[in-house]
Design a protein around this motif. Structure first.
Motif, mmCIF file in Angstrom:
data_model
loop_
_atom_site.group_PDB
_atom_site.id
_atom_site.type_symbol
_atom_site.label_atom_id
_atom_site.label_comp_id
_atom_site.label_asym_id
_atom_site.label_seq_id
_atom_site.Cartn_x
_atom_site.Cartn_y
_atom_site.Cartn_z
ATOM 1 N N LYS A 43 0.818 -1.226 -0.021
ATOM 2 C CA LYS A 43 -0.005 -0.101 -0.023
ATOM 3 C C LYS A 43 0.849 1.269 0.052
ATOM 4 O O LYS A 43 1.681 1.580 0.834
ATOM 5 N N PRO A 44 0.822 1.942 -0.864
ATOM 6 C CA PRO A 44 1.564 3.123 -0.945
ATOM 7 C C PRO A 44 1.098 4.302 0.062
ATOM 8 O O PRO A 44 -0.071 4.131 0.492
ATOM 9 N N LEU A 45 2.128 5.325 0.564
ATOM 10 C CA LEU A 45 1.556 6.010 1.364
ATOM 11 C C LEU A 45 0.349 6.974 0.970
ATOM 12 O O LEU A 45 -0.057 7.071 -0.172
ATOM 13 N N GLU A 46 -0.460 7.722 1.929
ATOM 14 C CA GLU A 46 -1.623 8.279 1.347
ATOM 15 C C GLU A 46 -1.359 9.824 0.717
ATOM 16 O O GLU A 46 -0.187 10.104 1.171
ATOM 17 N N GLY A 47 -2.179 10.138 -0.318
ATOM 18 C CA GLY A 47 -1.923 11.441 -0.845
ATOM 19 C C GLY A 47 -0.639 11.398 -1.534
ATOM 20 O O GLY A 47 -0.397 10.442 -2.063
ATOM 21 N N SER A 48 -0.181 12.807 -1.667
ATOM 22 C CA SER A 48 1.062 12.895 -2.625
ATOM 23 C C SER A 48 2.140 12.204 -2.359
ATOM 24 O O SER A 48 2.723 11.901 -3.144
ATOM 25 N N ALA A 49 2.435 12.015 -1.041
ATOM 26 C CA ALA A 49 3.673 11.017 -0.753
ATOM 27 C C ALA A 49 3.468 9.633 -1.253
ATOM 28 O O ALA A 49 4.481 9.001 -1.512
ATOM 29 N N GLY A 50 2.304 9.279 -1.690
ATOM 30 C CA GLY A 50 1.936 7.929 -2.451
ATOM 31 C C GLY A 50 2.830 7.905 -3.815
ATOM 32 O O GLY A 50 3.160 6.708 -4.100
ATOM 33 N N GLU A 51 3.082 9.146 -4.130
ATOM 34 C CA GLU A 51 4.035 9.208 -5.497
ATOM 35 C C GLU A 51 5.310 8.809 -5.248
ATOM 36 O O GLU A 51 6.336 8.838 -6.008
ATOM 37 N N TYR A 52 5.839 8.810 -4.052
ATOM 38 C CA TYR A 52 7.199 8.815 -3.681
ATOM 39 C C TYR A 52 7.893 7.672 -4.373
ATOM 40 O O TYR A 52 9.110 7.435 -5.028
ATOM 41 N N ASN A 53 7.310 6.463 -4.314
ATOM 42 C CA ASN A 53 7.816 5.207 -4.890
ATOM 43 C C ASN A 53 7.022 4.222 -5.484
ATOM 44 O O ASN A 53 7.649 3.714 -6.768
ATOM 45 N N GLY A 54 5.695 4.068 -5.383
ATOM 46 C CA GLY A 54 4.910 3.120 -6.200
ATOM 47 C C GLY A 54 4.876 3.460 -7.648
ATOM 48 O O GLY A 54 4.997 2.469 -8.490
ATOM 49 N N LYS A 55 4.893 4.418 -7.823
ATOM 50 C CA LYS A 55 4.863 4.779 -9.191
ATOM 51 C C LYS A 55 5.887 4.405 -10.331
ATOM 52 O O LYS A 55 5.866 4.487 -11.553
ATOM 53 N N PHE A 56 6.886 4.100 -9.517
ATOM 54 C CA PHE A 56 8.215 3.929 -10.290
ATOM 55 C C PHE A 56 8.333 1.980 -10.701
ATOM 56 O O PHE A 56 9.516 1.720 -10.995
ATOM 57 N N MET A 57 7.492 1.421 -10.149
ATOM 58 C CA MET A 57 7.653 0.041 -10.022
ATOM 59 C C MET A 57 7.175 -0.477 -11.350
ATOM 60 O O MET A 57 6.365 -1.640 -11.713
ATOM 61 N N CYS A 58 8.142 -0.193 -12.195
ATOM 62 C CA CYS A 58 8.016 -0.734 -13.632
ATOM 63 C C CYS A 58 9.121 -0.510 -14.376
ATOM 64 O O CYS A 58 9.801 0.672 -14.335
ATOM 65 N N ASN A 59 9.733 -1.478 -14.992
ATOM 66 C CA ASN A 59 10.923 -1.333 -15.924
ATOM 67 C C ASN A 59 12.145 -0.773 -15.245
ATOM 68 O O ASN A 59 13.119 -0.796 -16.027
ATOM 69 N N GLN A 60 12.298 -1.015 -14.079
ATOM 70 C CA GLN A 60 13.544 -0.875 -13.303
ATOM 71 C C GLN A 60 13.892 -2.046 -12.439
ATOM 72 O O GLN A 60 13.188 -3.162 -12.368
ATOM 73 N N MET A 61 15.153 -2.135 -12.258
ATOM 74 C CA MET A 61 15.753 -3.251 -11.388
ATOM 75 C C MET A 61 16.048 -3.014 -9.948
ATOM 76 O O MET A 61 16.674 -1.751 -9.790
ATOM 77 N N VAL A 62 15.990 -3.705 -9.061
ATOM 78 C CA VAL A 62 16.402 -3.393 -7.777
ATOM 79 C C VAL A 62 17.923 -3.555 -7.504
ATOM 80 O O VAL A 62 18.474 -4.465 -8.064
ATOM 81 N N LEU A 63 18.450 -2.670 -6.850
ATOM 82 C CA LEU A 63 19.638 -2.718 -6.540
ATOM 83 C C LEU A 63 20.042 -2.714 -4.740
ATOM 84 O O LEU A 63 18.979 -2.181 -4.318
#
Lengths: 409, 409, 409, 409
Positions: D353-373
């Protein structure tokens, strides 16, 4: 594993089907490559023959005479280890060889394969039989690509021609109410476990822990997707992955507005959008945004496989000759109709070993940047499908027959 | 001005010639647009018919029934005032209409034009006769474009097919020694002064002062150009215009190295480079760099016109059926073989008035960023040529039959 | 030709002025390259010093020690024959050298030039004195570029900062009625004929025939241009050159809508548009479309030169410290305010010989694809102007101080 | 959870550190954005202040006066739900606000935060305290980005300036022999389980089945990577993912050949490549190709987390002030030095569950096309690291401090 005799018969069927698929085309239609991702139909027809020539006839068939010295380069798709390649974006510029020459090439390959089967039937070689089976599965994948590419090519023409006017249409009038399949948490095994043909990317079968989850028994419909659009789904950034938001799509690929309503391009031409049919030709980004809007999520590939493994492989496949997704009936939709986007990035299974030699380029080198789709679609041959089958496309791709199956929990 | 009867006959000849030019093509060849600048042969065939339909039949022929409602848009090249246009870079994606349908369109236009000529022969209308003549000249320009585009399309195919294997070849073995035509300084008049057809861009005839100058009686040969290359002409920045240096070309468009030697792609296929033939398919930048290296310069368009005005319009034209430039004979080369790049930017003559209405878009709106070429070439019809004729291309263009004629002083 | 003493004094004035122009800048402002066409102010300051170092100090000043071995590459603009160049699009990435280091470089060059003048004053060498004069004219051109580039850089910042808040503003309230200067047809001479400095591109003086023509005594105003816009000038394809129509501009570069009105970005910041001031920062395409709409045409460069040759070189120049075009007074506007687009493509004059050596790259290699502008502007130094001066830009360029002067007949 | 007093102290430390990191910069260095992926240092300094202003001061601090009305737009990175954004590729064009103005902004925010802490210390609000902690972790991430971006900016300058000449250099002369950590198969839990701060993307903690595996106790060295290069690793297509092969890289980002040897750009300037130090600034494609060549594979993120969870968080971090990876000692390298590429695509954990409100944009919306380090690096603050920390980059990214840790089985 099939016997040489079974495989021989299957060879004849599969090879014939590719030509049947192309039979409604005008010579001009064979030539078009409307975007880089697609290939001209004539190129597909040559390339699948190239596969048999390159991996079987040239190395293993005594006295085989190469049909044309430059075809190795012209019809190599992406096998870097085989040698030079004609650049993919320029496939549509190859007026020559003509379609007649390409059919001659196909038939020369088929003739040599007939002789090759004679040898194999007397003296079976498991590795060569496997390669023939790989070549037939390869050709079946290209049959699906042919129909996807033809649809795209026809759609960019302002005349909006129909590929066929005689498609079957077993339309079910109303989509059934969505039901949720409930699955308990547990340590499952996924991946191919049969003795039948499967691609290397479906192996090895391995353990995978799943929390309990629910899976929709049918795909999301056009009507449901319209509700997302009416709720400004395409305009609300909070529903979208960042990379998807950049694409700035405004509707599914083949929709076009017609006053208050929508028309949809199909292999049967332009038609009124049917709200009960599944929404199709959407990107992963659109599928993901829709799921978020609906308060659900996309399933993982393991979740779908675990559920599909217990279902019969029936549904709206190529064999039904509808070539368009249909409204779900009372039993739901488990296989066919549309490939369901999963939230799983295409990756090697633990312990994955690609095939040896150039065939190792078949799958493994694409395991990055793409997402897995599961379940087959209305242009997939039914006998090409299985629960462990992994299809994959880039998240922004839309020209494949893709749809949305929701998951929950 | 030609009589309606003369024009009628000419109409039949010109229209037939377009189809003759295409007769060696396979259906697939009609479909190719290898670069944005070119058009598929089928598109050319349709567009030149569109011209007669749009500017004559629709507005002026009673009871004319439009052949297809979408062709107005599909085959409009650049007439913004006529209405919407199919985007130029996507002409190669129009598999439909098929070539058969396009020939049907041509023939329907021709049939209606026959009836239209009946009317005109009874009741001549000078303005309409002019438009027919414009349409025929337009089609002759497209005949030249057809051959340029076909050559380019064939050249990008690794199979290097020949457009024709039966081309005439009156090869003159050795190029004659270059001689300089000397012209005295003076106030000359340039521009069309005939009663025959000429494009609007050739008018008005006007005074232009020229200092005395010399003009080469033949084009620069491949052998001479090779000397430039061997002297590192392509590597010496001081020989190049800045915009040309950026292009980083390394040899003429259709040359390809073959060990120590060069092959050249022609309409007759790939051939050994003949050092006595004129160098062709070079950009303005290459022509200009060569001239600087040779210690000469390119002529202005006025200089060429003044000299050509006194020469007979004979030479290696389309009519010779060689379709490739030939070595110059003892009389030099004044017309035909290759369009000579001039150092004059394409601009309106003082007092220039474009044609009224949409036909005003024919020439005037291109009078920026392009350079004038003069003299016709081996794929220009002889009866399409005259001393005042202004052809124009962008300085970087190379797929036209362009060559180098030097000037001095 | 100036004496060494005169030139020495002029050197000191010109070099000082460059620094004065930059004095209102913050360190950050020196760093910006907002588009490829522009350069960071710090780069200009270094490059003009590089010119003296490269063409005078290094080859001709005994014992001169190169200031920094990599500056030859970093601050070379386009002199391919001098050696390697730092790529133009990356000038804005050179945080180092810092602006302090660049001023140190300038001052080291100035110091060496002082010593060099000592030598020259004792032992004048005409060729070297010419190169110094060329370097000073070069620096004056860069002073104009500095102000153009600064204006552009500031305009892309949403904060719309002012370069200066203390600009002079001798605003004339109302533009005078346009009057037409009438010139008779004749064989004129154009090109430099003075003993003073002129660029190589202004020579040789040569004969040029002109038909009779009229030339507007002032530039087109914002108010007149608004009438063109209100008449849908930007939406009517028939008014535009084809290449300009593609650009799809909708208003002059520095205009921005503000309700019903327009604001205009200036070196003094954002201001209400004054309808009496000349319209500025428009492309050749816009100038040409306006002229066509107005039923007039743009003048040729020869027409302007012939008229300007009889006018005093007075007007709104850099020296007035307004740095923006002003409404024309009763005497019209002949010099200054804005460079007037001509319909003449930049080309070599008959018999043109570029300077020898690397200085030959100064002008000649740009004689393609650009259009000539005439008359100077409000950021040109008055003592840099003359009737034969040829400025040139690409037809799509808009960041220079360009305007419209109409011609007729 | 930290007390308001602890957080207050931490606020002061973290905020001060950002300014310390920038203290070696010249004003010009603050301005550079050498590629789209990076931001100018001044922009980072403003954006991290914007975070506190936007998410804490504006909505929650009574009487807070916005510092500048346009900063909300200028310094918004990617929070679409906050409002308009200045386009990312144009951050380097913002000469204004100047660095002095940006420091004034920082200090105004700090002053207001001091007053805000006074309120919070009296009346703690858990949600606001969490946001402050989020803001500090955010600023620590940008401290790492600052150093990555500065390194890149300096590297593109031909002068190859050093960011600092006084870096610590505890160089261990020789890399220890690689040892394999063996881990048994089992159902593990991964994800954050602490009471301390963690990002939303580290939750929820969940079960994950792992087969038995081995994990290298140190990173791959330059010397080992050179062996791959000498074995033509970059030229052998069979080692590469298809998307990586297209990139056609030839060596790690910051290497440059110097005769037979290599130099490497570091934050301390250009240095001889040390074969014992870990290879750094490589893409996922390079890491994956190396692992395939070595007959091993890259680990999954779960594998690394399970192993790291039992290790002390010590290593070569920002705190060591070396700012470059170091040779591994006898105990291996588990944390710090370089972020290790994993074979896991960045995706939401089951039940995310992403954070509520605008802070929810911090991480969740990048969960595509990238690799974890995983594991942190030499420019990560030690107190910012934990076993569950997920960093992510696109597979082609190379400017981050990335390296290779091998896995086996």
């Amino acid at each position: 594993m099939q016997t040489p005799q079974q495989l021989h018969q299957r060879y004849q069927q599969v090879r014939k089907l590719s030509e049947q698929i192309c039979s409604p085309l005008a010579v001009e239609d064979y030539q078009i490559q409307a975007i880089i991702e697609t290939s001209p139909p004539k190129w597909h027809l040559a390339h699948v023959s190239w596969f048999f020539e390159t991996f079987l006839l040239k190395p293993h068939h005594k006295d085989y005479q190469v049909f044309h010295p430059q075809y190795e380069m012209l019809f190599n798709s992406y096998y870097e280890t085989v040698g030079a390649l004609h650049p993919r974006p320029k496939r549509g510029l190859l007026a020559r060889p003509t379609i007649d020459e390409i059919y001659a090439y196909r038939h020369a390959v088929d003739e040599a394969m007939e002789a090759f089967f004679d040898v194999l039937e007397n003296c079976p070689d498991e590795k060569l039989l496997f390669f023939i089976e790989l070549g037939l599965n390869h050709e079946q994948q290209h049959q699906e690509l042919l129909l996807m590419d033809i649809k795209y090519n026809f759609s960019v023409n302002p005349l909006k021609p129909a590929y066929r006017n005689d498609l079957a249409n077993h339309r079910i009038d109303t989509t059934s109410v969505l039901q949720w399949h409930e699955q308990e948490a547990g340590l499952y095994e996924i991946g191919d476990s049969s003795n039948n043909f499967a691609y290397d990317n479906e192996s090895p079968r391995h353990r995978h822990y799943l929390a309990d989850f629910s899976l929709a028994n049918r795909l999301v419909t056009n009507g449901e997707y319209l509700a997302f659009m009416e709720d400004k789904g395409y305009q609300r950034s909070e529903l979208w992955l960042a990379d998807g938001w950049q694409k700035n799509e405004q509707q599914p690929l083949y929709w076009q507005q017609d006053g208050q309503d929508y028309l949809e391009m199909t292999l049967g031409g332009l038609r009124a959008l049917n709200p009960d049919e599944p929404v199709c030709h959407i990107s992963y980004y659109e599928a993901d945004a829709y799921a978020r809007w609906a308060g659900k999520r996309l399933p993982t590939e393991a979740e779908i496989e675990v559920v599909l493994a217990d279902k019969a492989i029936v549904g709206n496949f190529f064999d039904q000759d509808i070539l368009h997704p249909q409204a779900a009936g009372a039993d739901g939709q488990w296989y066919g109709d549309l490939w369901a986007w999963t939230s799983t990035a295409y990756h090697p299974y633990p312990g994955f070993k690609p095939l040896e030699g150039s065939a190792g380029e078949y799958n493994g080198k694409f395991m990055c940047n793409q997402m897995v789709l599961r379940g087959g679609c209305c242009v997939t041959s039914q006998d090409h499908m299985r629960a462990s089958y992994r299809n994959f496309f880039y998240p922004h791709d839309r020209w494949q027959f893709s749809g949305i199956r929701l998951a929950d929990k």
